[in-house]
Design a protein around this motif. Sequence first.
Motif, PDB file in Angstrom:
ATOM      1  N   VAL A   6      13.111   6.414 -35.878  1.00 47.14           N
ATOM      2  CA  VAL A   6      13.487   5.036 -36.161  1.00 47.14           C
ATOM      3  C   VAL A   6      14.977   5.047 -36.473  1.00 47.14           C
ATOM      4  N   PHE A   7      15.737   4.124 -35.870  1.00 39.37           N
ATOM      5  CA  PHE A   7      17.173   4.017 -36.124  1.00 39.37           C
ATOM      6  C   PHE A   7      17.451   2.857 -37.060  1.00 39.37           C
ATOM      7  N   GLY A   8      18.136   3.150 -38.168  1.00 40.58           N
ATOM      8  CA  GLY A   8      18.517   2.133 -39.136  1.00 40.58           C
ATOM      9  C   GLY A   8      20.020   1.967 -39.174  1.00 40.58           C
ATOM     10  N   TYR A   9      20.481   0.726 -39.320  1.00 32.40           N
ATOM     11  CA  TYR A   9      21.920   0.442 -39.325  1.00 32.40           C
ATOM     12  C   TYR A   9      22.343  -0.425 -40.510  1.00 32.40           C
ATOM     13  N   GLY A  10      21.367  -0.948 -41.268  1.00 32.69           N
ATOM     14  CA  GLY A  10      21.646  -1.790 -42.430  1.00 32.69           C
ATOM     15  C   GLY A  10      20.778  -1.337 -43.583  1.00 32.69           C
ATOM     16  N   SER A  11      20.100  -2.273 -44.223  1.00 29.90           N
ATOM     17  CA  SER A  11      19.322  -1.954 -45.423  1.00 29.90           C
ATOM     18  C   SER A  11      18.233  -0.916 -45.169  1.00 29.90           C
ATOM     19  N   ARG A  67      12.899  10.610 -38.799  1.00 28.62           N
ATOM     20  CA  ARG A  67      11.816  11.195 -38.009  1.00 28.62           C
ATOM     21  C   ARG A  67      10.504  10.949 -38.741  1.00 28.62           C
ATOM     22  N   VAL A  68       9.581  10.317 -38.029  1.00 29.45           N
ATOM     23  CA  VAL A  68       8.299   9.902 -38.599  1.00 29.45           C
ATOM     24  C   VAL A  68       7.191  10.713 -37.944  1.00 29.45           C
ATOM     25  N   PRO A  69       6.269  11.246 -38.734  1.00 29.20           N
ATOM     26  CA  PRO A  69       5.136  11.967 -38.142  1.00 29.20           C
ATOM     27  C   PRO A  69       4.357  11.056 -37.188  1.00 29.20           C
ATOM     28  N   GLY A  70       3.998  11.602 -36.050  1.00 29.30           N
ATOM     29  CA  GLY A  70       3.300  10.827 -35.019  1.00 29.30           C
ATOM     30  C   GLY A  70       2.057  10.131 -35.499  1.00 29.30           C
ATOM     31  N   GLU A  71       1.326  10.763 -36.417  1.00 32.11           N
ATOM     32  CA  GLU A  71       0.080  10.147 -36.885  1.00 32.11           C
ATOM     33  C   GLU A  71       0.332   8.879 -37.721  1.00 32.11           C
ATOM     34  N   LEU A  91      14.834  -8.239 -31.532  1.00 34.23           N
ATOM     35  CA  LEU A  91      13.982  -7.732 -30.458  1.00 34.23           C
ATOM     36  C   LEU A  91      13.720  -6.256 -30.722  1.00 34.23           C
ATOM     37  N   GLU A  92      12.471  -5.865 -30.644  1.00 33.22           N
ATOM     38  CA  GLU A  92      12.118  -4.463 -30.837  1.00 33.22           C
ATOM     39  C   GLU A  92      12.476  -3.688 -29.578  1.00 33.22           C
ATOM     40  N   ARG A  93      13.190  -2.588 -29.748  1.00 29.93           N
ATOM     41  CA  ARG A  93      13.625  -1.781 -28.606  1.00 29.93           C
ATOM     42  C   ARG A  93      13.456  -0.297 -28.895  1.00 29.93           C
ATOM     43  N   ARG A  94      13.198   0.446 -27.841  1.00 33.09           N
ATOM     44  CA  ARG A  94      13.269   1.918 -27.889  1.00 33.09           C
ATOM     45  C   ARG A  94      14.579   2.267 -27.190  1.00 33.09           C
ATOM     46  N   VAL A 100      23.610  13.810 -35.068  1.00 35.69           N
ATOM     47  CA  VAL A 100      24.900  14.442 -35.385  1.00 35.69           C
ATOM     48  C   VAL A 100      25.040  15.839 -34.786  1.00 35.69           C
ATOM     49  N   ASP A 101      23.937  16.523 -34.550  1.00 31.04           N
ATOM     50  CA  ASP A 101      24.027  17.861 -33.954  1.00 31.04           C
ATOM     51  C   ASP A 101      24.180  17.807 -32.433  1.00 31.04           C
ATOM     52  N   GLY A 102      24.229  16.602 -31.874  1.00 31.87           N
ATOM     53  CA  GLY A 102      24.409  16.436 -30.429  1.00 31.87           C
ATOM     54  C   GLY A 102      23.126  16.204 -29.660  1.00 31.87           C
ATOM     55  N   ALA A 103      21.980  16.401 -30.305  1.00 31.55           N
ATOM     56  CA  ALA A 103      20.697  16.185 -29.628  1.00 31.55           C
ATOM     57  C   ALA A 103      20.491  14.698 -29.351  1.00 31.55           C
ATOM     58  N   SER A 104      19.892  14.392 -28.219  1.00 28.21           N
ATOM     59  CA  SER A 104      19.565  13.014 -27.870  1.00 28.21           C
ATOM     60  C   SER A 104      18.072  12.796 -28.045  1.00 28.21           C
ATOM     61  N   VAL A 105      17.717  11.686 -28.691  1.00 27.50           N
ATOM     62  CA  VAL A 105      16.318  11.331 -28.896  1.00 27.50           C
ATOM     63  C   VAL A 105      16.166   9.834 -28.639  1.00 27.50           C
ATOM     64  N   THR A 106      14.938   9.400 -28.496  1.00 30.85           N
ATOM     65  CA  THR A 106      14.636   7.983 -28.368  1.00 30.85           C
ATOM     66  C   THR A 106      14.180   7.485 -29.726  1.00 30.85           C
ATOM     67  N   ALA A 107      14.686   6.305 -30.109  1.00 33.80           N
ATOM     68  CA  ALA A 107      14.343   5.756 -31.421  1.00 33.80           C
ATOM     69  C   ALA A 107      13.956   4.286 -31.302  1.00 33.80           C
ATOM     70  N   LEU A 108      13.110   3.872 -32.213  1.00 36.01           N
ATOM     71  CA  LEU A 108      12.744   2.471 -32.347  1.00 36.01           C
ATOM     72  C   LEU A 108      13.811   1.791 -33.197  1.00 36.01           C
ATOM     73  N   THR A 109      14.280   0.636 -32.756  1.00 36.89           N
ATOM     74  CA  THR A 109      15.233  -0.141 -33.542  1.00 36.89           C
ATOM     75  C   THR A 109      15.073  -1.610 -33.201  1.00 36.89           C
ATOM     76  N   TYR A 110      15.857  -2.436 -33.886  1.00 34.15           N
ATOM     77  CA  TYR A 110      15.784  -3.885 -33.706  1.00 34.15           C
ATOM     78  C   TYR A 110      17.177  -4.421 -33.419  1.00 34.15           C
ATOM     79  N   VAL A 111      17.320  -5.098 -32.280  1.00 35.66           N
ATOM     80  CA  VAL A 111      18.603  -5.661 -31.863  1.00 35.66           C
ATOM     81  C   VAL A 111      18.500  -7.182 -31.890  1.00 35.66           C
ATOM     82  N   VAL A 112      19.644  -7.844 -32.014  1.00 35.44           N
ATOM     83  CA  VAL A 112      19.641  -9.299 -32.097  1.00 35.44           C
ATOM     84  C   VAL A 112      19.256  -9.918 -30.749  1.00 35.44           C
TER      85      VAL A 112
END
Length: 177
Positions: A6-11, A67-71, A91-94, A100-112
């Motif tokens: 999950v990607f967070g950018y505010g609270s 990082r959230v456990p899959g279950e 809008l909910e988006r993946r 920061v270590d350079g790895a790329s992952v997919t995250a759930l976030t919310y965009v306007v």
Amino acid sequence: MDDFWVFGYGSLMWRPGFAHVETRKARLYGYRRALCIHSHVHRGTPDRPGLVLGLDRGGSCLGLAFRVPGELEMEVVDYLRERELVTNVYLERRVGIRLVDGASVTALTYVVDRSHGQYAGSLDVDHAARQVSASVGQSGPNVDYVRNTVEHLKALGIRDHWLEAVAARIGQTDNAL
């Protein structure tokens, strides 16, 4: 079931409210943190809307990835939908993010949602500062929201120069507005 991010950018960064097993700084490209959403309840009123954060198109945003456990995926997604989709301005988006270590992952976030009536658009520093300074809602003055956000970001080692400029301009205009 695989873990997810999950990607967070505010609270969400300092008050996630859900179980996670790892937190890392991460950058989302193609979106920026912005005061781009009119708040009619928590930080303003319909007559004097405040401004709250959203992810808007353009630039990039440094935030936190959890990082959230899959279950726990459905439980966490349900919680986030209840928290973030109250007025459907997000809008909910993946999305792809870079840790920061350079790895790329997919995250759930919310965009306007730019087509939503609460979308404020891209505002310059002076316009945002004037609107924030004049707004108070059920959760208190909009000024407090912006200043607290800047303080929390700095405590996390995250600089947001535009938001810091808005907070600084508020300090210069509090009595003038």
